[in-house]
Motif scaffolding. Sequence first.
Motif, PDB file in Angstrom:
ATOM      1  N   LEU A  64       5.705  38.640  10.511  1.00 17.81           N
ATOM      2  CA  LEU A  64       6.989  39.317  10.653  1.00 17.81           C
ATOM      3  C   LEU A  64       6.887  40.457  11.669  1.00 17.81           C
ATOM      4  O   LEU A  64       5.920  41.217  11.661  1.00 17.81           O
ATOM      5  CB  LEU A  64       7.428  39.905   9.306  1.00 17.81           C
ATOM      6  N   LEU A  65       7.904  40.568  12.527  1.00 21.26           N
ATOM      7  CA  LEU A  65       7.994  41.719  13.428  1.00 21.26           C
ATOM      8  C   LEU A  65       9.082  42.624  12.869  1.00 21.26           C
ATOM      9  O   LEU A  65      10.218  42.199  12.689  1.00 21.26           O
ATOM     10  CB  LEU A  65       8.335  41.238  14.848  1.00 21.26           C
ATOM     11  N   ASN A  66       8.722  43.873  12.580  1.00 18.90           N
ATOM     12  CA  ASN A  66       9.645  44.783  11.901  1.00 18.90           C
ATOM     13  C   ASN A  66      10.138  45.881  12.842  1.00 18.90           C
ATOM     14  O   ASN A  66       9.603  46.070  13.921  1.00 18.90           O
ATOM     15  CB  ASN A  66       8.956  45.440  10.707  1.00 18.90           C
ATOM     16  N   GLU A  67      11.133  46.617  12.340  1.00 16.75           N
ATOM     17  CA  GLU A  67      11.625  47.830  12.997  1.00 16.75           C
ATOM     18  C   GLU A  67      12.159  47.595  14.410  1.00 16.75           C
ATOM     19  O   GLU A  67      12.028  48.442  15.277  1.00 16.75           O
ATOM     20  CB  GLU A  67      10.537  48.912  13.029  1.00 16.75           C
ATOM     21  N   ILE A  68      12.723  46.407  14.671  1.00 15.85           N
ATOM     22  CA  ILE A  68      13.397  46.186  15.950  1.00 15.85           C
ATOM     23  C   ILE A  68      14.889  46.438  15.710  1.00 15.85           C
ATOM     24  O   ILE A  68      15.492  45.811  14.844  1.00 15.85           O
ATOM     25  CB  ILE A  68      13.161  44.742  16.444  1.00 15.85           C
ATOM     26  N   LEU A  69      15.484  47.380  16.450  1.00 18.11           N
ATOM     27  CA  LEU A  69      16.888  47.745  16.237  1.00 18.11           C
ATOM     28  C   LEU A  69      17.819  46.587  16.620  1.00 18.11           C
ATOM     29  O   LEU A  69      17.487  45.769  17.479  1.00 18.11           O
ATOM     30  CB  LEU A  69      17.235  48.982  17.055  1.00 18.11           C
ATOM     31  N   HIS A  70      19.006  46.557  15.989  1.00 14.79           N
ATOM     32  CA  HIS A  70      19.848  45.369  16.087  1.00 14.79           C
ATOM     33  C   HIS A  70      20.484  45.172  17.456  1.00 14.79           C
ATOM     34  O   HIS A  70      21.017  44.125  17.746  1.00 14.79           O
ATOM     35  CB  HIS A  70      20.936  45.401  15.008  1.00 14.79           C
ATOM     36  N   HIS A  71      20.422  46.213  18.327  1.00 12.58           N
ATOM     37  CA  HIS A  71      21.066  46.026  19.627  1.00 12.58           C
ATOM     38  C   HIS A  71      20.148  45.356  20.643  1.00 12.58           C
ATOM     39  O   HIS A  71      20.576  45.006  21.723  1.00 12.58           O
ATOM     40  CB  HIS A  71      21.556  47.376  20.166  1.00 12.58           C
ATOM     41  N   VAL A  72      18.877  45.184  20.287  1.00 16.60           N
ATOM     42  CA  VAL A  72      17.932  44.556  21.224  1.00 16.60           C
ATOM     43  C   VAL A  72      18.252  43.063  21.322  1.00 16.60           C
ATOM     44  O   VAL A  72      18.428  42.419  20.311  1.00 16.60           O
ATOM     45  CB  VAL A  72      16.489  44.745  20.716  1.00 16.60           C
ATOM     46  N   PRO A  73      18.342  42.523  22.547  1.00 17.39           N
ATOM     47  CA  PRO A  73      18.596  41.089  22.641  1.00 17.39           C
ATOM     48  C   PRO A  73      17.365  40.277  22.228  1.00 17.39           C
ATOM     49  O   PRO A  73      16.283  40.480  22.766  1.00 17.39           O
ATOM     50  CB  PRO A  73      18.908  40.877  24.133  1.00 17.39           C
TER      51      PRO A  73
END
Lengths: 274, 168
Positions: free
Chosen positions: A193-202
């Motif tokens: 799992l890759l965590n803590e990626i904000l939702h606006h990142v494509p």
Amino acid sequence: MRSLLRFIIKHLFPILFVVYALFSLFLIHQYNNYHRSYFVNLVHTTQGVISERLANIDNYLSLKQENERLIQENLQYRNQLKKNWNKQDFEQITINDTIYEQRYKYIEAGVINNSIDKNHNYITLDKGERHGIKPDMAVISEKGIVGITKTTSGNYSTVISLLNLNFRVSGKFKKNEYFGPVTWNGRNPDIMLLNEILHHVPVQKGDTIVTSGFSNIFPAGIMIGVVDKYEIKGNFYKIEIDISANLRNISQVYVVENLYKNEIEQLQQESGNE
Amino acid sequence: MINKIPRNIIRFALLALIQVFVLNNIRLGGYINPQFYIIFILLLPFETPGWVLLTVSLLLGITIDLFTFTYGFHALSCLIMAFARPFILDIFAPRDGYEKGTLPRVYYYGFNWFLKYAVVLIFIHHVSLFYIEMYRFTEFFRTFLKVLMSTSVSTIFIVASQYLVFRK
């Protein structure tokens, strides 16, 4: 005093159970330090010798696949040979050894024990302190990251596999450098799992995730895997990565030593920036 | 009695070796890992004193722990299983109790009795082992499924051994 003794003898069974249970709980909670003790090291060395024998048989049986893999790897290196490339740009600056200093050192090692079905999986390697392996060094295969070394004895070392609930590495998107911690959830030995990626990142299916190099353990840009599935949860993405190194049948790995690790850590400690 | 002690010590060592070097490498469907070594606790004689039962089970668990890098998991689950054993034996006791000189095996008490006895204790062991390993209840049902699957496979191994190895 005597009545206390009589009480203990009369209820020996439950009392002993409680004492032993407390002892086991103590072991469980000392989990991270206990293994350093001499006795465990001794057991691991013995087990290493036996496991190596078994691994020898196993390696012999998989010689054919192993040969094919080596041919593929050779092919890859052959393609990188200088004589196979045309020099296009004649105005390049010559690179001198005084500018480039070796930063990462690679040590080749064989896998003699491996598991994928537990919550805390470990790998045992057939190289140890004598070959220059120390705790907290990166372990990679030609396909991607594999783990971090944990303990070492003279000739053997154990590795916290990717598939371990305690494993954590900083990963980033190759295309836009957004980074976050990569962990395993204990379920599928092919997915992290890759965590803590904000939702606006494509994010797209098939995006490559590589190591960020922030941890001082892994060099930057080593393959972790590709995005398999993703969904938005609150402010963050929930991203599943298909691990590129197949831990089900791994037999040769490279241990990476960061020659600058001490320097960087010392600097970070001095500036209070852990 | 003198004959029994070395025989049990050899069995202890053999079962630990088989568990660590053979069975721990078997992965049925990726999840199921048969725990055969606990048959040692099942087969201890009826008249084993309580403190011996607990001590031996703790040692057995620790031995397996040392080889699987799971400090304390097997030790605690074996201990819980050993603690439950006398109560389970009481519950499933035949009407006139256990005869002297007999052992808890299919040969003496029949298939039905042994199956009940084994399944309950193996289940207790596996529940302890898997939940200690998870250390949280958030994935309760997934862990429980693991427990059920592993219990059935371990039971098959242990009951089969009654006909193949521990016949008398």
